[in-house]
Design an enzyme around this catalytic site. Structure first.
Site, PDB file in Angstrom:
ATOM      1  N   TYR A  89       0.837  -1.188   0.000  1.00 23.97           N
ATOM      2  CA  TYR A  89       0.000   0.000   0.000  1.00 23.97           C
ATOM      3  C   TYR A  89       0.878   1.246   0.000  1.00 23.97           C
ATOM      4  CZ  TYR A  89      -3.639  -3.331   1.438  1.00 23.97           C
ATOM      5  OH  TYR A  89      -4.504  -4.402   1.517  1.00 23.97           O
TER       6      TYR A  89
ATOM      7  N   HIS B 126       0.068 -12.043   1.109  1.00 23.74           N
ATOM      8  CA  HIS B 126      -0.880 -11.176   0.400  1.00 23.74           C
ATOM      9  C   HIS B 126      -1.391 -11.828  -0.884  1.00 23.74           C
ATOM     10  CE1 HIS B 126      -1.776  -6.614  -0.369  1.00 23.74           C
ATOM     11  NE2 HIS B 126      -2.844  -7.359  -0.472  1.00 23.74           N
TER      12      HIS B 126
ATOM     13  N   SER C 237     -13.248  -5.245   1.704  1.00 25.45           N
ATOM     14  CA  SER C 237     -14.258  -4.606   0.844  1.00 25.45           C
ATOM     15  C   SER C 237     -15.673  -5.073   1.191  1.00 25.45           C
ATOM     16  CB  SER C 237     -13.952  -4.873  -0.633  1.00 25.45           C
ATOM     17  OG  SER C 237     -12.720  -4.311  -1.009  1.00 25.45           O
TER      18      SER C 237
ATOM     19  N   LEU D 201     -18.079  -3.380   2.062  1.00 22.59           N
ATOM     20  CA  LEU D 201     -19.027  -2.377   1.583  1.00 22.59           C
ATOM     21  C   LEU D 201     -18.945  -2.195   0.071  1.00 22.59           C
ATOM     22  CD1 LEU D 201     -18.609   0.242   4.444  1.00 22.59           C
ATOM     23  CD2 LEU D 201     -20.558  -1.262   4.048  1.00 22.59           C
ATOM     24  N   GLY D 202     -18.404  -3.199  -0.619  1.00 26.17           N
ATOM     25  CA  GLY D 202     -18.305  -3.096  -2.072  1.00 26.17           C
ATOM     26  C   GLY D 202     -17.506  -1.891  -2.509  1.00 26.17           C
ATOM     27  N   ARG D 203     -16.378  -1.623  -1.797  1.00 25.07           N
ATOM     28  CA  ARG D 203     -15.521  -0.469  -2.057  1.00 25.07           C
ATOM     29  C   ARG D 203     -16.300   0.837  -2.008  1.00 25.07           C
ATOM     30  NH1 ARG D 203     -13.638  -4.814  -4.630  1.00 25.07           N
ATOM     31  NH2 ARG D 203     -11.463  -5.343  -4.236  1.00 25.07           N
TER      32      ARG D 203
ATOM     33  N   PHE E  49     -19.561   1.229  -2.385  1.00 24.48           N
ATOM     34  CA  PHE E  49     -20.778   1.277  -3.184  1.00 24.48           C
ATOM     35  C   PHE E  49     -22.029   1.085  -2.332  1.00 24.48           C
ATOM     36  CE2 PHE E  49     -23.947  -0.501  -6.151  1.00 24.48           C
ATOM     37  CZ  PHE E  49     -23.951   0.511  -7.097  1.00 24.48           C
TER      38      PHE E  49
ATOM     39  N   GLY F  51     -23.940   4.171  -3.196  1.00 26.16           N
ATOM     40  CA  GLY F  51     -24.405   3.891  -4.550  1.00 26.16           C
ATOM     41  C   GLY F  51     -23.542   4.574  -5.580  1.00 26.16           C
TER      42      GLY F  51
END
Length: 344
Positions: free
Chosen positions: A59, A126, A205, A207-209, A211, A215
């Site tokens: 990162y 990783h 992820s 939270l769906g990155r 989304f 939304g």
């Protein structure tokens, strides 16, 4: 305050919700202001009880580990469990995967310096190096455990076969994988394998990155360097219209539940088992508080079924990653007898 729970069967105790730190330094545009992120980390640990902090040497590369090293000075180190990773090698903008023993050791020692700590609480592979049997990589990790440089070992994006072979060399405490309402393939084999072996599950992820929190608004103002624009087909225009319809249904269900859509998505994961510790990431205080609030959202069996009727295995339009990145996921490694050595 977030409660604590056991992760895996070897004694690792972490907060029930972790904090993914990648976006503070990498992937979602330029690094965020350092002092702001240090303050956010202090608030997460001291005020919200989020003690399970997730980073990686890739990162930045290296920027995120250095940030955590600065944030963890003093007494805060005693409160947290630091998870970092090795195995993604970035040189001149090109990415490769390495798991040979010399590289494992060099990465571990470099991460200890950047984090400015004596021991890494949880050290993940990783990405699996397909040229090096996982047994070879694990033997070096086992040696690092014996030397006191790491406490627990984890794998990220590993196949069931790799998990079993690695666990046979040294106990695996956690497997990190993408698991969320629109990424459910791991439920077929990877998650049952972890549960059979007593391995904790760390969804990234969740939270769906972002989304499931906002939304399509999540795309407003994104830079071209943001990985959601560059590497992730679910955010591409041809797929977005369909996926926004999923979000609207999530938002409707959340309104009925009187919670935020992102909280409902996280609550669904918490209801999948006591061995699940999601690590949603954020760089904003209001989002951090909202995510922790998901721990208080309780779902009935009927509500879970209603969610899963919308968010079934193939609900999303588009794959998690583009074809090039997808080719490195769930990589099967070679049997030891076929290994000829690798220093690449």
């Amino acid at each position: 305050m977030a409660p604590s729970k056991s992760l895996g069967s070897q004694g690792l105790e972490v907060s029930a919700q972790g904090l993914g730190c990648m976006g503070m330094s990498f992937a979602f545009g330029p690094p965020k202001p350092e002092l702001d992120m240090i303050n956010l980390l202090h608030f997460a640990v001291n005020e919200l009880g989020l003690t399970f902090l997730d980073t990686a040497d890739a990162y930045g590369p290296f920027l995120n580990e250095r940030l955590l090293g600065k944030a963890l000075k003093g007494v805060i180190r005693e409160k947290v469990q630091i998870a970092t990773k090795f195995g993604i090698h970035v040189e001149n903008g090109r990415r490769s995967y390495r798991g040979n023993p010399e590289y494992v050791r060099a990465c571990c020692e470099a991460s200890l310096r950047r984090l400015d700590i004596d021991c890494i609480d949880l050290y993940y592979v990783h990405r699996v190096d397909a040229r090096v049997p996982i047994e070879i990589t694990m033997r070096e990790l086992k040696q690092l455990v014996q030397e006191g440089k790491i406490k627990y070992v984890g794998l990220s994006e590993a196949s069931p076969s790799t998990i079993r072979r690695a666990h046979a060399v040294h106990p695996i405490s956690a497997v990190q994988l993408e698991w969320s309402l629109w990424s459910r393939n791991a439920e077929k084999e990877v998650i049952p394998t972890c549960r059979e072996l007593g391995i904790g599950i760390v969804p990234f992820s969740p939270l769906g990155r972002g989304f499931f929190s906002k939304g399509e608004k999540i795309l407003e103002g994104l830079l071209e360097t943001d990985m959601r624009k560059k590497e992730q087909p679910r955010f591409a225009s041809e797929n977005l219209k369909h996926n926004v319809e999923l979000y609207m249904k999530l938002n409707e269900l959340a309104s009925r539940k009187r919670c935020r859509p992102g909280q409902l998505a996280l609550a669904w994961l918490y209801h999948q088992g006591d061995d699940v510790v999601p690590i949603p990431g954020t760089t904003r205080l209001e989002n951090l508080k909202e995510n922790v609030g998901a721990l208080d959202v309780k779902l009935s069996k009927r509500e879970l079924k209603e969610l899963e009727a919308v968010f079934h295995e193939n609900c999303a339009a588009g794959t998690r990653y583009g074809d090039m990145s997808s080719s490195t996921i769930d990589t099967e490694t070679l049997p030891v007898s076929e290994w000829q050595g690798s220093t690449a």
